[in-house]
Design a protein around this motif. Sequence first.
Motif, PDB file in Angstrom:
ATOM      1  N   LEU A  66      -0.561  87.031 -29.968  1.00 41.45           N
ATOM      2  CA  LEU A  66      -1.394  88.047 -30.617  1.00 41.45           C
ATOM      3  C   LEU A  66      -2.488  87.454 -31.489  1.00 41.45           C
ATOM      4  O   LEU A  66      -3.477  88.126 -31.782  1.00 41.45           O
ATOM      5  CB  LEU A  66      -0.522  88.978 -31.458  1.00 41.45           C
ATOM      6  CG  LEU A  66       0.394  89.925 -30.680  1.00 41.45           C
ATOM      7  CD1 LEU A  66       1.250  90.724 -31.646  1.00 41.45           C
ATOM      8  CD2 LEU A  66      -0.414  90.852 -29.812  1.00 41.45           C
ATOM      9  N   ASN A  67      -2.331  86.209 -31.880  1.00 37.22           N
ATOM     10  CA  ASN A  67      -3.334  85.595 -32.744  1.00 37.22           C
ATOM     11  C   ASN A  67      -4.713  85.539 -32.092  1.00 37.22           C
ATOM     12  O   ASN A  67      -5.720  85.519 -32.785  1.00 37.22           O
ATOM     13  CB  ASN A  67      -2.895  84.187 -33.157  1.00 37.22           C
ATOM     14  CG  ASN A  67      -1.733  84.231 -34.121  1.00 37.22           C
ATOM     15  OD1 ASN A  67      -1.599  85.167 -34.889  1.00 37.22           O
ATOM     16  ND2 ASN A  67      -0.877  83.225 -34.061  1.00 37.22           N
ATOM     17  N   LYS A  68      -4.757  85.508 -30.777  1.00 40.67           N
ATOM     18  CA  LYS A  68      -6.059  85.438 -30.128  1.00 40.67           C
ATOM     19  C   LYS A  68      -6.857  86.736 -30.310  1.00 40.67           C
ATOM     20  O   LYS A  68      -8.058  86.771 -30.079  1.00 40.67           O
ATOM     21  CB  LYS A  68      -5.924  85.094 -28.648  1.00 40.67           C
ATOM     22  CG  LYS A  68      -5.264  86.142 -27.794  1.00 40.67           C
ATOM     23  CD  LYS A  68      -5.162  85.660 -26.355  1.00 40.67           C
ATOM     24  CE  LYS A  68      -4.488  86.680 -25.478  1.00 40.67           C
ATOM     25  NZ  LYS A  68      -4.355  86.212 -24.104  1.00 40.67           N
ATOM     26  N   TYR A  69      -6.199  87.816 -30.730  1.00 38.51           N
ATOM     27  CA  TYR A  69      -6.873  89.090 -30.958  1.00 38.51           C
ATOM     28  C   TYR A  69      -7.242  89.298 -32.423  1.00 38.51           C
ATOM     29  O   TYR A  69      -7.876  90.294 -32.767  1.00 38.51           O
ATOM     30  CB  TYR A  69      -5.997  90.251 -30.485  1.00 38.51           C
ATOM     31  CG  TYR A  69      -5.680  90.183 -29.016  1.00 38.51           C
ATOM     32  CD1 TYR A  69      -6.652  90.455 -28.063  1.00 38.51           C
ATOM     33  CD2 TYR A  69      -4.417  89.829 -28.575  1.00 38.51           C
ATOM     34  CE1 TYR A  69      -6.382  90.373 -26.709  1.00 38.51           C
ATOM     35  CE2 TYR A  69      -4.130  89.755 -27.220  1.00 38.51           C
ATOM     36  CZ  TYR A  69      -5.109  90.025 -26.301  1.00 38.51           C
ATOM     37  OH  TYR A  69      -4.835  89.947 -24.962  1.00 38.51           O
ATOM     38  N   ALA A  70      -6.870  88.383 -33.278  1.00 40.77           N
ATOM     39  CA  ALA A  70      -7.143  88.528 -34.711  1.00 40.77           C
ATOM     40  C   ALA A  70      -8.641  88.570 -34.948  1.00 40.77           C
ATOM     41  O   ALA A  70      -9.392  87.722 -34.463  1.00 40.77           O
ATOM     42  CB  ALA A  70      -6.511  87.387 -35.486  1.00 40.77           C
TER      43      ALA A  70
END
Length: 91
Positions: A66-70
């Motif tokens: 999910l960090n890639k969507y931060a």
Amino acid sequence: MSAWQKLRDILEAVHRKQTIMLPVKKKIVTDEAMRPGAVLIDYQDWQKIEQILKAYQAQQKEEFNLNKYAGVIKLTQDPLEYQQQIRDEWN
């Protein structure tokens, strides 16, 4: 969905990424009415399946980050306020 169906689906997904499908000797156990109830496979085949499942699960964890969507979405309003506003429109 039964555990065997789930395992089959996972193996098929792994198979799509690989070019080789493992040959698995299996015996289908049936009840008195000849309905399948279980599948017996060699222990060595099961160990191979477990290795594939572990590799697949590790790959899924790596792919789902999910960090890639931060910071992708820039909000102009507080999400809770927006939620309350939308819910108030229902009344």
